[in-house]
Scaffold this motif. Sequence first.
Motif, PDB file in Angstrom:
ATOM      1  N   SER A   1      -1.234   1.960   3.040  1.00 31.88           N
ATOM      2  CA  SER A   1      -0.605   2.910   2.301  1.00 31.88           C
ATOM      3  C   SER A   1       0.605   2.856   1.952  1.00 31.88           C
ATOM      4  O   SER A   1       1.275   1.746   2.399  1.00 31.88           O
ATOM      5  CB  SER A   1      -0.803   4.485   3.141  1.00 31.88           C
ATOM      6  OG  SER A   1      -0.115   4.131   4.324  1.00 31.88           O
ATOM      7  N   ASN A   2       1.162   3.260   0.728  1.00 28.96           N
ATOM      8  CA  ASN A   2       2.554   3.267   0.281  1.00 28.96           C
ATOM      9  C   ASN A   2       3.580   4.078   1.016  1.00 28.96           C
ATOM     10  O   ASN A   2       3.152   4.646   2.009  1.00 28.96           O
ATOM     11  CB  ASN A   2       2.640   3.182  -1.281  1.00 28.96           C
ATOM     12  CG  ASN A   2       1.942   4.740  -1.543  1.00 28.96           C
ATOM     13  OD1 ASN A   2       2.118   5.539  -0.849  1.00 28.96           O
ATOM     14  ND2 ASN A   2       2.034   4.890  -3.089  1.00 28.96           N
ATOM     15  N   ASP A   3       4.636   4.032   0.488  1.00 31.66           N
ATOM     16  CA  ASP A   3       5.818   4.920   1.082  1.00 31.66           C
ATOM     17  C   ASP A   3       5.561   6.615   1.104  1.00 31.66           C
ATOM     18  O   ASP A   3       5.789   7.181   1.978  1.00 31.66           O
ATOM     19  CB  ASP A   3       7.138   4.733   0.537  1.00 31.66           C
ATOM     20  CG  ASP A   3       7.722   3.335   0.665  1.00 31.66           C
ATOM     21  OD1 ASP A   3       7.044   2.915   1.564  1.00 31.66           O
ATOM     22  OD2 ASP A   3       8.519   3.171  -0.331  1.00 31.66           O
ATOM     23  N   GLN A   4       4.526   6.934   0.161  1.00 32.07           N
ATOM     24  CA  GLN A   4       4.007   8.298  -0.032  1.00 32.07           C
ATOM     25  C   GLN A   4       2.721   8.577   0.605  1.00 32.07           C
ATOM     26  O   GLN A   4       2.015   9.729   0.639  1.00 32.07           O
ATOM     27  CB  GLN A   4       3.804   8.924  -1.373  1.00 32.07           C
ATOM     28  CG  GLN A   4       5.143   8.952  -2.090  1.00 32.07           C
ATOM     29  CD  GLN A   4       5.935   7.731  -2.523  1.00 32.07           C
ATOM     30  OE1 GLN A   4       5.281   6.831  -2.816  1.00 32.07           O
ATOM     31  NE2 GLN A   4       7.163   7.640  -2.295  1.00 32.07           N
ATOM     32  N   GLY A   5       2.386   7.495   1.602  1.00 31.58           N
ATOM     33  CA  GLY A   5       0.970   7.759   2.072  1.00 31.58           C
ATOM     34  C   GLY A   5      -0.273   7.394   1.400  1.00 31.58           C
ATOM     35  O   GLY A   5      -1.372   7.586   1.645  1.00 31.58           O
ATOM     36  N   VAL A   6      -0.027   7.165   0.165  1.00 33.56           N
ATOM     37  CA  VAL A   6      -1.317   6.923  -0.727  1.00 33.56           C
ATOM     38  C   VAL A   6      -2.059   5.631  -0.769  1.00 33.56           C
ATOM     39  O   VAL A   6      -1.233   4.570  -0.703  1.00 33.56           O
ATOM     40  CB  VAL A   6      -0.818   7.220  -2.228  1.00 33.56           C
ATOM     41  CG1 VAL A   6      -1.983   7.130  -3.254  1.00 33.56           C
ATOM     42  CG2 VAL A   6      -0.149   8.775  -2.454  1.00 33.56           C
ATOM     43  N   PHE A   7      -3.064   5.531  -0.920  1.00 33.47           N
ATOM     44  CA  PHE A   7      -4.057   4.344  -0.751  1.00 33.47           C
ATOM     45  C   PHE A   7      -5.150   4.461  -1.885  1.00 33.47           C
ATOM     46  O   PHE A   7      -5.375   5.377  -2.141  1.00 33.47           O
ATOM     47  CB  PHE A   7      -4.445   4.003   0.790  1.00 33.47           C
ATOM     48  CG  PHE A   7      -5.611   4.831   0.902  1.00 33.47           C
ATOM     49  CD1 PHE A   7      -6.962   4.650   0.932  1.00 33.47           C
ATOM     50  CD2 PHE A   7      -5.374   6.239   1.541  1.00 33.47           C
ATOM     51  CE1 PHE A   7      -7.897   5.459   1.269  1.00 33.47           C
ATOM     52  CE2 PHE A   7      -6.549   6.985   1.754  1.00 33.47           C
ATOM     53  CZ  PHE A   7      -7.797   6.722   1.845  1.00 33.47           C
ATOM     54  N   SER A   8      -5.520   3.007  -1.990  1.00 36.15           N
ATOM     55  CA  SER A   8      -6.709   2.986  -2.807  1.00 36.15           C
ATOM     56  C   SER A   8      -7.365   1.660  -2.558  1.00 36.15           C
ATOM     57  O   SER A   8      -6.803   0.757  -2.267  1.00 36.15           O
ATOM     58  CB  SER A   8      -6.379   3.080  -4.206  1.00 36.15           C
ATOM     59  OG  SER A   8      -7.441   3.043  -5.128  1.00 36.15           O
ATOM     60  N   ILE A   9      -8.552   1.849  -2.391  1.00 34.32           N
ATOM     61  CA  ILE A   9      -9.426   0.527  -2.036  1.00 34.32           C
ATOM     62  C   ILE A   9     -10.811   0.589  -2.539  1.00 34.32           C
ATOM     63  O   ILE A   9     -11.300   1.765  -2.471  1.00 34.32           O
ATOM     64  CB  ILE A   9      -9.556   0.387  -0.535  1.00 34.32           C
ATOM     65  CG1 ILE A   9     -10.117  -0.868  -0.103  1.00 34.32           C
ATOM     66  CG2 ILE A   9      -9.989   1.555   0.270  1.00 34.32           C
ATOM     67  CD1 ILE A   9      -9.987  -1.249   1.417  1.00 34.32           C
ATOM     68  N   VAL A  10     -11.561  -0.491  -2.851  1.00 31.64           N
ATOM     69  CA  VAL A  10     -12.994  -0.471  -3.567  1.00 31.64           C
ATOM     70  C   VAL A  10     -13.763  -0.545  -2.216  1.00 31.64           C
ATOM     71  O   VAL A  10     -13.793  -1.478  -1.412  1.00 31.64           O
ATOM     72  CB  VAL A  10     -13.252  -1.365  -4.483  1.00 31.64           C
ATOM     73  CG1 VAL A  10     -14.698  -1.636  -4.754  1.00 31.64           C
ATOM     74  CG2 VAL A  10     -12.251  -1.233  -5.781  1.00 31.64           C
ATOM     75  N   VAL A  11     -14.858   0.270  -1.962  1.00 37.15           N
ATOM     76  CA  VAL A  11     -15.710   0.206  -0.725  1.00 37.15           C
ATOM     77  C   VAL A  11     -17.272   0.422  -1.554  1.00 37.15           C
ATOM     78  O   VAL A  11     -17.151   0.520  -2.379  1.00 37.15           O
ATOM     79  CB  VAL A  11     -15.208   1.107   0.313  1.00 37.15           C
ATOM     80  CG1 VAL A  11     -13.996   1.039   0.830  1.00 37.15           C
ATOM     81  CG2 VAL A  11     -15.488   2.754  -0.200  1.00 37.15           C
ATOM     82  N   LEU A  12     -18.049   0.266  -0.302  1.00 38.73           N
ATOM     83  CA  LEU A  12     -19.555   0.575  -0.746  1.00 38.73           C
ATOM     84  C   LEU A  12     -19.870   1.791   0.147  1.00 38.73           C
ATOM     85  O   LEU A  12     -19.386   2.227   1.015  1.00 38.73           O
ATOM     86  CB  LEU A  12     -20.190  -0.452  -0.403  1.00 38.73           C
ATOM     87  CG  LEU A  12     -19.853  -2.020  -1.013  1.00 38.73           C
ATOM     88  CD1 LEU A  12     -21.041  -2.916  -0.399  1.00 38.73           C
ATOM     89  CD2 LEU A  12     -20.123  -1.884  -2.299  1.00 38.73           C
ATOM     90  N   ARG A  13     -21.037   2.513  -0.401  1.00 36.47           N
ATOM     91  CA  ARG A  13     -21.630   3.492  -0.032  1.00 36.47           C
ATOM     92  C   ARG A  13     -21.862   3.191   1.523  1.00 36.47           C
ATOM     93  O   ARG A  13     -22.851   2.226   1.881  1.00 36.47           O
ATOM     94  CB  ARG A  13     -22.777   4.211  -0.732  1.00 36.47           C
ATOM     95  CG  ARG A  13     -22.241   4.910  -1.857  1.00 36.47           C
ATOM     96  CD  ARG A  13     -23.655   5.740  -2.741  1.00 36.47           C
ATOM     97  NE  ARG A  13     -22.894   6.465  -3.805  1.00 36.47           N
ATOM     98  CZ  ARG A  13     -22.733   6.134  -5.096  1.00 36.47           C
ATOM     99  NH1 ARG A  13     -22.918   4.917  -5.474  1.00 36.47           N
ATOM    100  NH2 ARG A  13     -22.496   7.007  -5.900  1.00 36.47           N
TER     101      ARG A  13
END
Length: 216
Positions: free
Chosen positions: A64-76
Amino acid sequence: MKRLLQFFLLGFIFLSVTQSEAQTKTVSKDSVVQLYGVIMSADSLRALAQASVIVEGTGRGTLSNDQGVFSIVVLRGEQIRFSSTGFKDKIITVPDTLSGNDYYVFQLLVNDTVNLPATILKPRPSREQFERDFANTDIPADQLEIARQNTDEATRRILAATLPKDGREAVNMQLRQQATKYYYNGQQPPINLFNPFAWADFIKAWKRGDFKKKKY
């Protein structure tokens, strides 16, 4: 007949590979999910920077970045582990029944209490106690002091008298003993017990401390 069988096998393999690739593309396209969100502390709703987002059983993950935000590609159906120093880990499962390919998570992490061992505080010793303990403290000798002690003349004399001799020294001593025996052949060899020079060397060695016990 043999050529016909070869063409048949090649055609079967080609159809199998084509069908497998089509199924893989279809499954991959439908199961891919863009997982994003915010990681915060549960008590103060403080954004947690550099929190780990790991896909269980794989080598994929992000922070996560300094604001706690994250993003990632996953599978069901995959399990996602959220972790941060000082907080308990949290594992969630990406739902299989998503209607789209986006999934938002607002993840809260609970503080992890760590019990440290008890610390005993003692009062500062008095001046008399400090001087007594300092004077009675046995400080081990360092490498330089050990080298100085080992190169001392008295220590070298003791080592020379006590350590076993190597082959060359043993042969030289045997030759000297034989030479002395042949030199005094037919006469009485001198006895150092009555030799004043030997007694003088003994007294000098005793004054130097050659016979004192040394620490190594």
